[in-house]
Design an enzyme around this catalytic site. Structure first.
Site, short mmCIF file in Angstrom:
data_model
loop_
_atom_site.label_atom_id
_atom_site.label_comp_id
_atom_site.label_asym_id
_atom_site.label_seq_id
_atom_site.Cartn_x
_atom_site.Cartn_y
_atom_site.Cartn_z
CE1 TYR A 146 -3.98 -0.03 -0.98
CE2 TYR A 146 -3.14 -2.26 -1.01
CZ TYR A 146 -3.39 -1.07 -1.66
OH TYR A 146 -3.03 -0.94 -2.98
N GLY A 147 -5.16 -0.83 5.57
CA GLY A 147 -5.56 -1.47 6.84
C GLY A 147 -7.02 -1.31 7.21
CB THR A 190 5.02 -4.12 5.53
OG1 THR A 190 3.95 -3.19 5.34
CG2 THR A 190 4.77 -5.37 4.73
CB SER A 248 -0.91 -0.01 1.23
OG SER A 248 -0.11 -0.19 2.39
CD GLU A 250 3.49 5.67 5.89
OE1 GLU A 250 3.80 6.65 5.20
OE2 GLU A 250 3.49 4.50 5.46
CB CYS A 281 0.73 -5.22 1.55
SG CYS A 281 -0.63 -4.43 2.41
CG ASN A 282 1.50 -8.47 6.98
OD1 ASN A 282 1.73 -9.59 7.40
ND2 ASN A 282 2.46 -7.57 6.81
CB THR A 283 -3.89 -5.07 4.70
OG1 THR A 283 -3.30 -4.58 5.91
CG2 THR A 283 -5.38 -4.84 4.74
#
Ligand code: DGL
Length: 274
Positions: A46-47, A189, A15, A156, A77-79
Site C-alpha cells: 500500500y505504501g 508495521t 496490506s 518480506e 497498517c500505518n499507510t
C-alpha cells in the site's frame, strides 16, 4: 452504531503480513480475545499507492470484516490508517482503531523534548499524519519524517540482519542522526522486525517506538469503555479462536507469517474481492 456482542472477534487488517506485529501485541495483551486478521497480500504494498486507492481497498476490507461479525476493526497498517481512518470511522458500524494516534502518543511520552523522528512508507510520510498527530499532543515539538521504502521488501525477503539492510538503514537514517532525534517512531508495521538494525544505527540513547503495544492498549481501553471485552468468567471463558485470511497465496502467508508472531501459524484461509 451497532452494538456487537462481547464474544465476537476483534477484526483487523493490513496490506499483508506486517500487521501481524499488531496481532501479536493484541494476543499478548488480551489473550481471551478471538481475532479475525485479513492480509491483503494480493494488493500489497500500500505504501507507494495513491490515497484514493488505499481508501477504496480499506473500505472494502472494513465492510467485509463487519459482515463477518467483528466487534471492532483495528487498522493494523500505518499507510491505511494515514489515508483511510476517517473514512472507515464514518462508514463502519463498529469502532475503528488506527495505529498512528497511539504511536504518536507513545512517542511524545518517551521523548525528552525532541526532535522526534518518524520513519514509514512513502504514503504515510507524504500524508503528514504522524506529524499532525504528534503536534496534537505537543504543538511545539520538532518532528522529522523520512520515507524508507526499501525496508518493507527487505523484511518480506527475510533480510533482517543482512549487510544490504545495514547499508540501506545507514543511508536512510543519516538525516535522523544528523537531526539528533531523541525518539524514533517505527511508523510502519514491518519496521519492528528491523529494530535491532535501526537501534544499532541510531545508538542506545534513541528510543524506538513500536505502535503495536500502544495500539493494543488503545483497543483494550475502547472495548472496556463500550462493555465489549470478552467475558472470561465461568462458561464464557472459552478458548479464543484466531482466523487468518489472505487475498492471495495463503501458503506464502503461512510460510512467512510465523516470523511476525510468537505462536505458530497453522492455517490461512483465502478470500478474494471481486
Ligand atoms: N503495512 C504497511 C504500513 O504499515 C507497510 C507495507 C505496505 O507498503 O503495504 O505502512
Amino acid at each position: 452504531m451497532m452494538q456487537a456482542s462481547r464474544g465476537a472477534s476483534i477484526g483487523m487488517f493490513d496490506s499483508g503480513l506486517g500487521g501481524l506485529t499488531v496481532a501479536n501485541a493484541l494476543m499478548r495483551r488480551l489473550p481471551a480475545e478471538s481475532l479475525l486478521y485479513f492480509g491483503d497480500t494480493a494488493r500489497v504494498p500500500y505504501g507507494p499507492k495513491s490515497p484514493d486507492t488505499v481508501r477504496r481497498y480499506a473500505l472494502q476490507i472494513g465492510e467485509w470484516l463487519v459482515q463477518e461479525g467483528v466487534k471492532c476493526v483495528v487498522v493494523a497498517c500505518n499507510t491505511a490508517t494515514a489515508h483511510a481512518l476517517d473514512a472507515l470511522q464514518s462508514t463502519l458500524s463498529v469502532p475503528v482503531i488506527g495505529v498512528v494516534e497511539p504511536g504518536a502518543r507513545a512517542a511524545v511520552r518517551a521523548s525528552r523534548g525532541g526532535p522526534i523522528g518518524v520513519i514509514g512508507t512513502s504514503g504515510t510520510i507524504a500524508s503528514g499524519a504522524y506529524t499532525r498527530a504528534i503536534h496534537r499532543q505537543s504543538p511545539d515539538i520538532d518532528v522529522r519524517a523520512e520515507a524508507c521504502p526499501l525496508f518493507v521488501p527487505l523484511v518480506e525477503e527475510g533480510w533482517i540482519d543482512h549487510l544490504a539492510t545495514r547499508l540501506i538503514a545507514h543511508d536512510y537514517l543519516a538525516p535522523m542522526r544528523e537531526a539528533r532525534v531523541d525518539t524514533l517512531v517505527l511508523g510502519c508495521t514491518h519496521y519492528p522486525l528491523l529494530a535491532p538494525v535501526i537501534a544499532a544505527e541510531m545508538g542506545p540513547e534513541v528510543r524506538l517506538i513500536d505502535s503495536a503495544e500502544e495500539t493494543a492498549a488503545e483497543v483494550e481501553r475502547i472495548l472496556a469503555e463500550r462493555g465489549l471485552l470478552q467475558d472470561t468468567s465461568g462458561e464464557h471463558g472459552r478458548e479464543p479462536t484466531h482466523r487468518f485470511v489472505a487475498s492471495d497465496a495463503p501458503q506464502h502467508f503461512l510460510a512467512l507469517g510465523g516470523r511476525f508472531l510468537d505462536v505458530p501459524l497453522t492455517a490461512v484461509e483465502y478470500h478474494v474481492f471481486t
